[in-house]
Write a protein that holds these residues in place. Structure first.
Motif, PDB file in Angstrom:
ATOM      1  N   ALA A 148       0.844  -1.204   0.000  1.00  0.00           N
ATOM      2  CA  ALA A 148       0.000   0.000   0.000  1.00  0.00           C
ATOM      3  C   ALA A 148       0.877   1.251   0.000  1.00  0.00           C
ATOM      4  N   ILE A 149       1.931   1.233   0.819  1.00  0.00           N
ATOM      5  CA  ILE A 149       2.846   2.384   0.870  1.00  0.00           C
ATOM      6  C   ILE A 149       3.516   2.562  -0.489  1.00  0.00           C
ATOM      7  N   SER A 150       3.952   1.451  -1.088  1.00  0.00           N
ATOM      8  CA  SER A 150       4.608   1.527  -2.399  1.00  0.00           C
ATOM      9  C   SER A 150       3.647   2.059  -3.458  1.00  0.00           C
ATOM     10  N   GLN A 151       2.410   1.581  -3.427  1.00  0.00           N
ATOM     11  CA  GLN A 151       1.428   2.052  -4.404  1.00  0.00           C
ATOM     12  C   GLN A 151       1.152   3.538  -4.207  1.00  0.00           C
ATOM     13  N   GLU A 152       1.101   3.964  -2.949  1.00  0.00           N
ATOM     14  CA  GLU A 152       0.885   5.380  -2.653  1.00  0.00           C
ATOM     15  C   GLU A 152       2.067   6.203  -3.159  1.00  0.00           C
ATOM     16  N   SER A 153       3.286   5.685  -2.938  1.00  0.00           N
ATOM     17  CA  SER A 153       4.484   6.392  -3.411  1.00  0.00           C
ATOM     18  C   SER A 153       4.495   6.482  -4.936  1.00  0.00           C
ATOM     19  N   VAL A 154       4.114   5.405  -5.590  1.00  0.00           N
ATOM     20  CA  VAL A 154       4.070   5.401  -7.057  1.00  0.00           C
ATOM     21  C   VAL A 154       3.029   6.410  -7.547  1.00  0.00           C
ATOM     22  N   ALA A 155       1.882   6.445  -6.882  1.00  0.00           N
ATOM     23  CA  ALA A 155       0.830   7.397  -7.282  1.00  0.00           C
ATOM     24  C   ALA A 155       1.316   8.834  -7.094  1.00  0.00           C
ATOM     25  N   LYS A 156       1.994   9.105  -5.976  1.00  0.00           N
ATOM     26  CA  LYS A 156       2.528  10.452  -5.750  1.00  0.00           C
ATOM     27  C   LYS A 156       3.572  10.798  -6.812  1.00  0.00           C
ATOM     28  N   ALA A 157       4.445   9.829  -7.096  1.00  0.00           N
ATOM     29  CA  ALA A 157       5.488  10.075  -8.103  1.00  0.00           C
ATOM     30  C   ALA A 157       4.853  10.346  -9.464  1.00  0.00           C
ATOM     31  N   ARG A 158       3.803   9.601  -9.807  1.00  0.00           N
ATOM     32  CA  ARG A 158       3.108   9.832 -11.080  1.00  0.00           C
ATOM     33  C   ARG A 158       2.500  11.236 -11.125  1.00  0.00           C
ATOM     34  N   ASP A 159       1.870  11.618 -10.001  1.00  0.00           N
ATOM     35  CA  ASP A 159       1.269  12.955  -9.930  1.00  0.00           C
ATOM     36  C   ASP A 159       2.334  14.035 -10.094  1.00  0.00           C
ATOM     37  N   GLU A 160       3.466  13.849  -9.402  1.00  0.00           N
ATOM     38  CA  GLU A 160       4.544  14.831  -9.500  1.00  0.00           C
ATOM     39  C   GLU A 160       5.109  14.869 -10.927  1.00  0.00           C
ATOM     40  N   LEU A 161       5.267  13.689 -11.528  1.00  0.00           N
ATOM     41  CA  LEU A 161       5.775  13.624 -12.899  1.00  0.00           C
ATOM     42  C   LEU A 161       4.818  14.315 -13.862  1.00  0.00           C
ATOM     43  N   LYS A 162       3.509  14.095 -13.670  1.00  0.00           N
ATOM     44  CA  LYS A 162       2.525  14.747 -14.528  1.00  0.00           C
ATOM     45  C   LYS A 162       2.607  16.268 -14.363  1.00  0.00           C
ATOM     46  N   LYS A 163       2.759  16.720 -13.108  1.00  0.00           N
ATOM     47  CA  LYS A 163       2.871  18.156 -12.855  1.00  0.00           C
ATOM     48  C   LYS A 163       4.117  18.724 -13.540  1.00  0.00           C
ATOM     49  N   VAL A 164       5.244  18.015 -13.400  1.00  0.00           N
ATOM     50  CA  VAL A 164       6.487  18.464 -14.046  1.00  0.00           C
ATOM     51  C   VAL A 164       6.310  18.492 -15.562  1.00  0.00           C
ATOM     52  N   LYS A 165       5.659  17.472 -16.090  1.00  0.00           N
ATOM     53  CA  LYS A 165       5.423  17.402 -17.538  1.00  0.00           C
ATOM     54  C   LYS A 165       4.532  18.565 -17.991  1.00  0.00           C
ATOM     55  N   ASP A 166       3.456  18.810 -17.235  1.00  0.00           N
ATOM     56  CA  ASP A 166       2.562  19.926 -17.570  1.00  0.00           C
ATOM     57  C   ASP A 166       3.313  21.256 -17.496  1.00  0.00           C
ATOM     58  N   ASP A 167       4.124  21.411 -16.438  1.00  0.00           N
ATOM     59  CA  ASP A 167       4.919  22.639 -16.298  1.00  0.00           C
ATOM     60  C   ASP A 167       5.889  22.791 -17.474  1.00  0.00           C
ATOM     61  N   ALA A 168       6.500  21.680 -17.877  1.00  0.00           N
ATOM     62  CA  ALA A 168       7.445  21.726 -18.994  1.00  0.00           C
ATOM     63  C   ALA A 168       6.719  22.122 -20.285  1.00  0.00           C
ATOM     64  N   TYR A 169       5.534  21.544 -20.529  1.00  0.00           N
ATOM     65  CA  TYR A 169       4.772  21.915 -21.722  1.00  0.00           C
ATOM     66  C   TYR A 169       4.399  23.395 -21.694  1.00  0.00           C
ATOM     67  N   ALA A 170       3.996  23.884 -20.510  1.00  0.00           N
ATOM     68  CA  ALA A 170       3.629  25.302 -20.380  1.00  0.00           C
ATOM     69  C   ALA A 170       4.850  26.176 -20.646  1.00  0.00           C
ATOM     70  N   LEU A 171       5.995  25.781 -20.121  1.00  0.00           N
ATOM     71  CA  LEU A 171       7.224  26.550 -20.329  1.00  0.00           C
ATOM     72  C   LEU A 171       7.620  26.552 -21.801  1.00  0.00           C
ATOM     73  N   VAL A 172       7.520  25.390 -22.444  1.00  0.00           N
ATOM     74  CA  VAL A 172       7.849  25.307 -23.871  1.00  0.00           C
ATOM     75  C   VAL A 172       6.901  26.198 -24.676  1.00  0.00           C
ATOM     76  N   SER A 173       5.620  26.180 -24.331  1.00  0.00           N
ATOM     77  CA  SER A 173       4.649  27.027 -25.041  1.00  0.00           C
ATOM     78  C   SER A 173       4.990  28.501 -24.847  1.00  0.00           C
ATOM     79  N   GLU A 174       5.342  28.863 -23.612  1.00  0.00           N
ATOM     80  CA  GLU A 174       5.704  30.248 -23.324  1.00  0.00           C
ATOM     81  C   GLU A 174       6.965  30.654 -24.091  1.00  0.00           C
ATOM     82  N   LEU A 175       7.951  29.764 -24.108  1.00  0.00           N
ATOM     83  CA  LEU A 175       9.195  30.057 -24.848  1.00  0.00           C
ATOM     84  C   LEU A 175       8.930  30.177 -26.345  1.00  0.00           C
ATOM     85  N   LYS A 176       8.055  29.336 -26.861  1.00  0.00           N
ATOM     86  CA  LYS A 176       7.705  29.384 -28.281  1.00  0.00           C
ATOM     87  C   LYS A 176       7.028  30.719 -28.611  1.00  0.00           C
TER      88      LYS A 176
END
Length: 133
Positions: free
Chosen positions: A64-92
């Motif tokens: 359960a702890i591992s699944q929770e950690s994986v879910a948090k990591a996925r959420d953080e990765l999605k946030k980083v990915k979204d931030d990166a897309y926003a930054l790329v759009s802004e730079l473009k």
């Protein structure tokens, strides 16, 4: 002899009774020991079962702890990915604006250069006119 036979027979009967008594005692002792063995085996099985249940519980908790950690990591990765897309759009967008500004500046410079050349030509013509007069 009869008396001896009776005595021997009586002794034999006594020995047989003693032997049966001893067999009964040994049988009861064996049964008691077997009950103890069965009880020990049952207790050992209970301990093994409890230990396995605790182990399973710990494994489920870790999972359960591992699944929770994986879910948090996925959420953080999605946030980083979204931030990166926003930054790329802004730079473009900034790059497109900079390119548009560059084109505007180039056109202004070309216009000013043409103005300068025209003024130079007009000045040269006026100088020529003044020399001729």
């Amino acid at each position: 002899y009869r008396e001896q036979d009776r005595t021997i027979s009586s002794l034999m009967d006594g020995l047989e009774a003693d032997r049966r008594e001893e067999l009964e005692r040994l049988k009861r002792r064996h049964e008691e020991q077997m009950k103890k063995v069965v009880m020990l085996v049952e207790n050992e099985m209970k301990l093994v079962s409890q230990t396995q249940a605790q182990k399973n519980s710990l494994l489920e908790e870790k999972l359960a702890i591992s699944q929770e950690s994986v879910a948090k990591a996925r959420d953080e990765l999605k946030k980083v990915k979204d931030d990166a897309y926003a930054l790329v759009s802004e730079l473009k967008r900034d790059l497109e604006l900079a390119l548009a500004d560059k084109d505007k500046l180039r056109r202004e410079l070309e216009w000013k250069a043409q103005e300068y050349e025209r003024k130079k030509l007009i000045d040269a013509q006026e100088m020529e006119t003044l020399r001729n007069t």
